[in-house]
Each structure stands twice: as C-alpha cells, then as structure tokens.
Design a protein around this motif. Structure first.
Motif, PDB file in Angstrom:
ATOM      1  N   UNK A 318     -76.845 -39.093 -82.018  1.00  0.00           N
ATOM      2  CA  UNK A 318     -75.483 -38.694 -81.672  1.00  0.00           C
ATOM      3  C   UNK A 318     -75.429 -37.276 -81.119  1.00  0.00           C
ATOM      4  N   UNK A 319     -74.337 -37.012 -80.425  1.00  0.00           N
ATOM      5  CA  UNK A 319     -74.027 -35.674 -79.937  1.00  0.00           C
ATOM      6  C   UNK A 319     -72.516 -35.498 -80.032  1.00  0.00           C
ATOM      7  N   UNK A 320     -72.017 -34.368 -79.559  1.00  0.00           N
ATOM      8  CA  UNK A 320     -70.585 -34.085 -79.596  1.00  0.00           C
ATOM      9  C   UNK A 320     -70.093 -33.828 -78.168  1.00  0.00           C
ATOM     10  N   UNK A 321     -68.807 -33.936 -77.935  1.00  0.00           N
ATOM     11  CA  UNK A 321     -68.288 -33.731 -76.569  1.00  0.00           C
ATOM     12  C   UNK A 321     -68.669 -32.385 -75.963  1.00  0.00           C
ATOM     13  N   UNK A 322     -68.859 -31.369 -76.806  1.00  0.00           N
ATOM     14  CA  UNK A 322     -69.219 -30.055 -76.285  1.00  0.00           C
ATOM     15  C   UNK A 322     -70.698 -29.858 -76.054  1.00  0.00           C
ATOM     16  N   UNK A 323     -71.517 -30.875 -76.357  1.00  0.00           N
ATOM     17  CA  UNK A 323     -72.967 -30.760 -76.142  1.00  0.00           C
ATOM     18  C   UNK A 323     -73.274 -30.654 -74.659  1.00  0.00           C
ATOM     19  N   UNK A 324     -74.322 -29.906 -74.338  1.00  0.00           N
ATOM     20  CA  UNK A 324     -74.710 -29.763 -72.926  1.00  0.00           C
ATOM     21  C   UNK A 324     -75.491 -30.991 -72.475  1.00  0.00           C
ATOM     22  N   UNK A 325     -75.464 -31.233 -71.184  1.00  0.00           N
ATOM     23  CA  UNK A 325     -76.196 -32.364 -70.617  1.00  0.00           C
ATOM     24  C   UNK A 325     -77.684 -32.239 -70.897  1.00  0.00           C
ATOM     25  N   UNK A 326     -78.239 -31.037 -70.757  1.00  0.00           N
ATOM     26  CA  UNK A 326     -79.680 -30.880 -70.961  1.00  0.00           C
ATOM     27  C   UNK A 326     -80.069 -31.155 -72.414  1.00  0.00           C
ATOM     28  N   UNK A 327     -79.210 -30.785 -73.356  1.00  0.00           N
ATOM     29  CA  UNK A 327     -79.502 -31.059 -74.762  1.00  0.00           C
ATOM     30  C   UNK A 327     -79.543 -32.560 -75.023  1.00  0.00           C
ATOM     31  N   UNK A 340     -77.034 -41.913 -75.717  1.00  0.00           N
ATOM     32  CA  UNK A 340     -76.722 -41.104 -76.895  1.00  0.00           C
ATOM     33  C   UNK A 340     -75.235 -41.314 -77.179  1.00  0.00           C
ATOM     34  N   UNK A 341     -74.904 -41.612 -78.441  1.00  0.00           N
ATOM     35  CA  UNK A 341     -73.508 -41.819 -78.825  1.00  0.00           C
ATOM     36  C   UNK A 341     -72.807 -40.469 -78.968  1.00  0.00           C
ATOM     37  N   UNK A 342     -71.537 -40.431 -78.574  1.00  0.00           N
ATOM     38  CA  UNK A 342     -70.731 -39.214 -78.673  1.00  0.00           C
ATOM     39  C   UNK A 342     -69.731 -39.397 -79.807  1.00  0.00           C
ATOM     40  N   UNK A 343     -69.749 -38.474 -80.766  1.00  0.00           N
ATOM     41  CA  UNK A 343     -68.879 -38.586 -81.942  1.00  0.00           C
ATOM     42  C   UNK A 343     -68.180 -37.251 -82.206  1.00  0.00           C
ATOM     43  N   UNK A 344     -67.083 -37.343 -82.974  1.00  0.00           N
ATOM     44  CA  UNK A 344     -66.440 -36.141 -83.491  1.00  0.00           C
ATOM     45  C   UNK A 344     -67.177 -35.703 -84.754  1.00  0.00           C
ATOM     46  N   UNK A 345     -66.710 -34.611 -85.363  1.00  0.00           N
ATOM     47  CA  UNK A 345     -67.386 -34.084 -86.551  1.00  0.00           C
ATOM     48  C   UNK A 345     -67.393 -35.080 -87.709  1.00  0.00           C
ATOM     49  N   UNK A 346     -66.344 -35.920 -87.792  1.00  0.00           N
ATOM     50  CA  UNK A 346     -66.278 -36.902 -88.876  1.00  0.00           C
ATOM     51  C   UNK A 346     -66.938 -38.227 -88.502  1.00  0.00           C
ATOM     52  N   UNK A 347     -67.677 -38.229 -87.396  1.00  0.00           N
ATOM     53  CA  UNK A 347     -68.390 -39.400 -86.888  1.00  0.00           C
ATOM     54  C   UNK A 347     -67.460 -40.459 -86.276  1.00  0.00           C
ATOM     55  N   UNK A 348     -66.204 -40.092 -85.994  1.00  0.00           N
ATOM     56  CA  UNK A 348     -65.346 -40.993 -85.224  1.00  0.00           C
ATOM     57  C   UNK A 348     -65.966 -41.177 -83.842  1.00  0.00           C
ATOM     58  N   UNK A 349     -66.065 -42.411 -83.418  1.00  0.00           N
ATOM     59  CA  UNK A 349     -66.760 -42.702 -82.168  1.00  0.00           C
ATOM     60  C   UNK A 349     -65.895 -42.340 -80.970  1.00  0.00           C
ATOM     61  N   UNK A 350     -66.428 -41.503 -80.096  1.00  0.00           N
ATOM     62  CA  UNK A 350     -65.729 -41.071 -78.886  1.00  0.00           C
ATOM     63  C   UNK A 350     -66.174 -41.883 -77.685  1.00  0.00           C
TER      64      UNK A 350
END
Length: 370
Positions: A318-327, A340-350
């Motif tokens: 998982x990653x977060x919406x603010x993660x960089x593309x290179x990361x 890679x799945x994108x989630x919020x801090x509480x693991x809500x699926x984005x």
C-alpha cells in the motif's frame, strides 16, 4: 533525453531473458498445469497455434474453468479439456513486436490494451544458418515490469514528474475491483479474469477498509487442488487458506463438509490427493520472508481484520495519495507486482496505481519533449 531513451530497440530488453516454452492449443489443461510446475515463478503461459501465439493463460484461468457449473461435478473431464478453452474472449491480450521496434512502440502497445508483448530473440553474433533459424523461432516475454524497470534506471531523465505525488499526477484509478471478505472466493477470481490487465482484487471489510488481496501473484503458488477451496469458501477464508504455508485444518474440514453437502465427489477426490497441501506449502514457504507474526494461525477473516495483522501471501502493498511516483515504483518493482493499493491512514481504500498508469505519465513526458 527521455525521447532518446525510449527510442532504444525493444530487443535490448530481451538480453538475458529465457526463451518462452510454447504450449500448443491442442494441449490439455493437465499439460498446462505440468508446464506451470516446471516453470516455477512464471505466472503465465503462451498458447500457440500454427506457429503463432494466440494468447496466454494463468492459474486463475485454470481455477475459473474448473469451477464452471459444467465442470465442477467432474473435474477429471475439465483437466482433459483442450487448453484453448481457457483463452479469454475478445481482443488478444498478447501482441508480437519486431525486435527492431522501439521501447516507445512497446509502451504504446501496452497503453492500447496489450498485457504482454512477445519479441523474437536474436543473437548479436553471427552463426550458422541452422543457428539463425533456431534463433528466429525463439521468443521471450516483454512485460510491463521490464519497461518500468528500464525507465527507472534512468528516472532522472523524466524529472520532475517521478518526484511528484500520485495525487497531483492524477493517476490513482478509483474504479477498482473489490470484494467483501464474505463474498464467494470465485467472484474474486472472475473479477481478475474479466478485467483486462488486472491481476489483483482488493478484499475489504464492512467499513471499506483494505484487509488483503487475492492476486495472480499469490495464486501462482497454487495448482488445481485449490479449486475445491475456490468453489466453496468466501474470499476472506480463501486468503487464510492459501496463507501461512498451507491450509488451516478447520478450513480444510469446512471445504470437505461443503463438498460432501453438494455431493461434489470429484472435487473431494482432488482435495484428498496427497499433493493437495504440499503445493501451496512449499511454494509459499520458499517465496515468503520469515516473520514471527507470520506464525500466527488464522481461524477466520474477521479475526484477521480485528487483529490488524495480515498474512504473507495475501498482504497488500500500500501507499498513500501523497506518496511520490518514484516511491511507488520502488515498492512495485521490489515486490515484483504491477500495482500498489492506495489507502488512507485508517486503510480505507482509495484506489490503485498500476504500471499502466505509470506508463501514461512517462508517455506524456515524451510528448511534452517532442
């Protein structure tokens, strides 16, 4: 420089890659399973007819085929069916490219819907006519991962895009396949099969939080003996079934009870085969890193969700919406995944970020330089 980089010939990505082992369309499903066992680690097989690749299949195709209504009562017939029946309908997902084609040509093919590319292998050294003939008929896969890895090795040429967040690049795909952990496991596999380029399905809880995934990557460790579990378990229970180096005894008994209830004697025989647990156990134990948390036995999907501890085989990256593309590229490449799945801090699926969406970014950068 980015334009010049993607002008390299696609044959440059073939160096060191093993040749494909072609599977004839007339081969049986059993033949395909034998190929999968011999080609450990390769999740897909190329199917050929009249010296032409007509598609590719994976273990997901095999499991879905075996769980069809017409096959579920008699798996032995399904196993002796021609492998051509496993090929998906619609446009071919495999495209052949000339070795002189550019990497940019390959990117365009993928963005147009091709999942994999087949390229003739060639030697840079001269040889006898017989050697040249052999080389001409030998092919290799070029995957999205190969291209992303190539780009990553010269990532600075695409600056600043790779260092921006995926949210700012607008590459988070919001329409994603997901199933509740109480939904049938077969629905998850069918979702993988029905979506072009999709290799994983998110498993979520009542609050829409990501608790795991069912993916081609995980199922590539399995064989036909997992079909009874796919046909009878929920998505959450299937995750527990294929995690931890082998199915827990309570789930094994649950599968048997449900097969007996439905009088699926053929699947019962398949489940009781001596090979039924060893295939999952040996593969997962060899491909997974050791961890004290991984030793914890899981009784049900709810206990997994409540404990907050995920299993080895189905743990999502998982990653977060603010993660960089290179990361995210580093995450995907290091785990040999195309998403890679994108989630919020509480693991809500984005949403999800895939290699295809990454390639769109780099294609746009080339356009901006042109």
């Amino acid at each position: 420089m980015a334009v010049q980089l993607l002008s390299y010939e696609i044959s440059d990505l073939c160096l060191g890659k093993p040749p494909l082992r072609p599977l004839p369309a007339s081969a049986t499903v059993t033949d395909a399973l034998s190929f999968f066992r011999r080609c450990s680690g390769d999740p897909s097989l190329s199917v050929w007819e009249a010296a032409k690749c007509i598609g590719k299949i994976s273990i997901v195709d095999v499991l879905c085929f075996m769980c069809k209504e017409e096959n579920i009562s008699n798996p032995s017939i399904a196993l002796h069916s021609p492998v051509s029946l496993l090929l998906p309908h619609g446009p071919p997902l495999v495209k052949q490219l000339d070795p002189n084609s550019s990497i940019l040509d390959a990117v365009d093919c993928i963005l147009e819907g091709a999942q994999s590319l087949i390229v003739p292998r060639r030697s840079r050294n001269s040889g006898s006519p017989r050697q040249k003939l052999s080389q001409k008929s030998s092919y290799c896969w070029i995957t999205q991962e190969d291209i992303i890895r190539f780009i990553f090795n010269s990532i600075n040429h695409f600056s600043p895009a790779p260092f921006n967040s995926i949210q700012s690049l607008n590459i988070i795909e919001k329409k994603i396949p997901s199933v509740h952990y109480d939904e049938p496991a077969l629905s998850a596999l069918r979702a993988i099969n029905s979506l072009s380029g999709q290799t994983a399905v998110a498993v979520v809880d009542d609050e829409g939080r990501l608790v795991g995934e069912i993916s081609l990557h995980t199922l590539s460790c399995c064989d036909e003996t997992v079909a009874p579990a796919v046909a009878t378990l929920s998505a959450g229970d299937l995750m527990a079934y294929i995690d931890y180096g082998g199915p827990p005894e309570d789930l094994n008994q649950l599968v048997k009870a449900r097969l007996e209830e439905r009088k699926l004697n053929g699947f019962l025989e398949l489940l009781e085969d001596d090979h039924s647990t060893s295939s999952v156990s040996s593969c997962l134990s060899s491909s997974s890193s050791s961890s004290s948390d991984d030793e914890v036995a899981v009784k049900s999907m709810r206990s997994r969700s409540n404990s907050g501890r995920l299993a080895r085989g189905t743990e999502p990256i998982v990653c977060h919406p603010g993660s960089s593309l290179i990361a995210i590229m580093i995450q995907a490449l290091s785990h040999r995944l195309n998403h890679v799945w994108v989630v919020e801090e509480d693991y809500s699926l984005v949403g999800i970020v895939t290699f295809t969406s990454m390639l769109n970014v780099f294609r746009d950068r080339v356009n901006s330089f042109s």
